[in-house]
Design a protein around this motif. Structure first.
Motif, PDB file in Angstrom:
ATOM      1  N   PRO A  76       0.825  -1.218   0.000  1.00  0.00           N
ATOM      2  CA  PRO A  76       0.000   0.000   0.000  1.00  0.00           C
ATOM      3  C   PRO A  76       0.854   1.261   0.000  1.00  0.00           C
ATOM      4  O   PRO A  76       1.868   1.351   0.681  1.00  0.00           O
ATOM      5  CB  PRO A  76      -0.827  -0.134   1.285  1.00  0.00           C
ATOM      6  N   THR A  88       7.853   1.475  -4.015  1.00  0.00           N
ATOM      7  CA  THR A  88       6.941   0.489  -3.470  1.00  0.00           C
ATOM      8  C   THR A  88       7.411  -0.896  -3.904  1.00  0.00           C
ATOM      9  O   THR A  88       8.391  -1.032  -4.639  1.00  0.00           O
ATOM     10  CB  THR A  88       5.494   0.746  -3.944  1.00  0.00           C
ATOM     11  N   ARG A 143      -0.571  -0.349 -11.711  1.00  0.00           N
ATOM     12  CA  ARG A 143      -1.567  -1.402 -11.877  1.00  0.00           C
ATOM     13  C   ARG A 143      -0.821  -2.637 -12.363  1.00  0.00           C
ATOM     14  O   ARG A 143      -0.419  -2.726 -13.523  1.00  0.00           O
ATOM     15  CB  ARG A 143      -2.640  -0.997 -12.885  1.00  0.00           C
ATOM     16  N   ARG A 165      -3.507   1.329  -8.060  1.00  0.00           N
ATOM     17  CA  ARG A 165      -2.999   1.963  -6.855  1.00  0.00           C
ATOM     18  C   ARG A 165      -2.637   3.408  -7.188  1.00  0.00           C
ATOM     19  O   ARG A 165      -1.851   3.653  -8.096  1.00  0.00           O
ATOM     20  CB  ARG A 165      -1.761   1.225  -6.337  1.00  0.00           C
ATOM     21  N   ARG A 167      -2.290   7.752  -5.676  1.00  0.00           N
ATOM     22  CA  ARG A 167      -1.999   8.656  -4.573  1.00  0.00           C
ATOM     23  C   ARG A 167      -2.540  10.031  -4.913  1.00  0.00           C
ATOM     24  O   ARG A 167      -2.871  10.333  -6.055  1.00  0.00           O
ATOM     25  CB  ARG A 167      -0.493   8.779  -4.340  1.00  0.00           C
TER      26      ARG A 167
END
Length: 444
Positions: A76, A88, A143, A165, A167
């Protein structure tokens, strides 16, 4: 085990429901069996030699144990982040017998775009992914579409479309020069000079001693040269309220031909009027909050998205998040709104707009008539380009500029300081310094 489960297990060979044979598997079986049988019938050894590898690979894939449900998960990401680089990880959970992993990963610096497909060994080691976003606003960073393959890629699991994902990248904050804010006697906790006497380090006047003056304020150097005592009088220091009024009704880029179309894939046009206004508002809010002032946000197009005055680092974070919300909800509204209850008495009102319609000029003038010091910041791009496909493109652009200059001149006649945003706030600071000098006009 039920009869349906036994039939499903016999059909899938004990594999998970997501595993399936590829077309290459069917071709290997057909070619292998066909060439071997044909070579045996025709007594052709070369046909058997050609078909044997296909048949052996198909039998090897059939005999290899491939079971379980492989998965790919992304660590996450924080909900909000600063512009720049982030890292990440993609966690891989391979199933039994999995050999290869095909995963689509983004290219740093291209948020929201599908990147190339990487063919990797299906190990359990995490894949490190570097992300980079310089543009503020909402956006999808990653993704992880993926596909798992068994022996010789004859059995596959997938393809699986990954979960997006994203932000919220906060608007950047640029260092700005500190400007002198209007006088507002709201308490001796600020850093701005007021016209009333008080306790500070800045000298206001030297006057004769009066009953009630403190002895520590006596200026002995002046008193020794005169028959009476004299005291030093200083300016009081006060805090200030700042209201950043953001015009989100228009998002205008450099190309006039694109004004009627939206900007796909982003919160605002890069380098456009809304992008400039948001960056300027974030930088001004950071500068004034650093001085201990109270800063509020008003959305002229959607008043319900405003933020009440506040102080401190939490207020800056709240304002930057709300600026993204305002830009996300940006769109045309017939009349801008800046009510009196949104502006504290004596506050500085900074209106950030391209000023291409009369309604926003009326709202700005009305705020000045209520007694507030109003600063109009022009965020229209300076290097506008006419529509090259229209023979009237140049003439239309000249009319747009002429109408805007007329509106800016009308605001100056009402004592409103009008400055273009130069990216550093030098013009804003200079206009505020002139506005705070007694007896000096505000209009430049």
């Amino acid at each position: 085990m039920s009869r349906a489960d036994r039939i499903r297990e016999a059909f899938t060979g004990g594999r998970g429901p997501g595993w399936r044979a590829t077309d290459a598997y069917a071709r290997a079986v057909l070619l292998g069996v066909g060439l071997v049988v044909l070579g045996a019938l025709l007594h052709k050894v070369e046909l058997v030699l050609f078909g044997a590898p296909f048949l052996v690979s198909a039998l090897f894939a059939l005999g290899t144990e491939v079971a379980g449900e492989p998965s790919v998960s992304v660590r996450p990401l924080p909900r909000t982040a600063e512009p720049g680089e982030a890292t990440t990880g993609v966690e891989v959970d391979p199933a039994v017998g999995t050999e290869l992993l095909a995963v689509r990963l983004p290219v740093p610096g291209t948020p929201g775009e599908l990147g190339p497909i990487h063919l990797l060994p299906a190990t359990s080691a995490p894949i490190v992914v570097k992300l980079r976003r310089e543009a503020w606003g909402d956006g999808v960073d990653l993704r992880a579409d993926h596909l798992f393959a068994g022996p010789d890629a004859l059995l596959v699991h997938g393809p699986v479309v990954g979960v997006e994902r994203g932000r919220v990248v906060l608007p950047p904050v640029d260092a700005l020069p500190a400007g002198l804010l209007p006088a507002r006697a709201a308490g001796l906790v600020g850093v701005h000079r007021t016209r009333r006497p008080g306790d500070s380090t800045e000298l206001r006047d030297i006057r004769a001693f009066q009953p009630g003056d403190r002895l520590r304020r006596i200026d002995w150097r002046v008193s020794l040269r005169s028959p009476t005592l004299h005291v030093r009088e200083h300016h009081a220091e006060a805090d200030a309220d700042v209201v950043l009024a953001l015009d989100t009704r228009l998002d205008l880029g450099r190309a006039v031909a694109d004004w009627s179309t939206g900007h796909p894939g982003g919160t605002s046009r890069p380098g456009g009027s809304l992008d400039t206004a948001v960056r300027a508002a974030a930088s001004l809010a950071a500068g004034y909050l650093h001085q201990g002032d109270r800063v509020a946000l008003a959305d002229l197009g959607r008043p319900q998205l405003g933020v009440r005055p506040g102080v401190g680092r939490r207020q800056l974070l709240r304002l930057r998040n709300q600026l993204v919300v305002c830009a996300r909800s940006a769109g045309w509204s017939p009349r801008p709104v800046l009510n009196a209850h949104q502006v504290p008495h004596g506050a500085l009102v900074v209106v950030l707009s391209p000023f291409l319609d009369d309604h926003v000029v009326q709202v700005t003038v009305q705020a000045a008539r209520r007694g507030s010091l109003v600063l109009a910041v022009d965020v229209l791009p300076a290097d506008l380009r006419p529509d090259p496909e229209s023979p009237w493109g140049g003439g239309a652009l000249r009319i747009i500029r002429l109408e805007q200059r007329t509106r800016l001149a009308a605001m100056k006649q009402h004592g409103i300081a009008v400055v273009p945003w130069d990216g550093h706030g030098a013009g804003v600071a200079a206009a505020l310094r002139r506005a705070n000098r007694p007896g000096r006009p505000v209009v430049r």
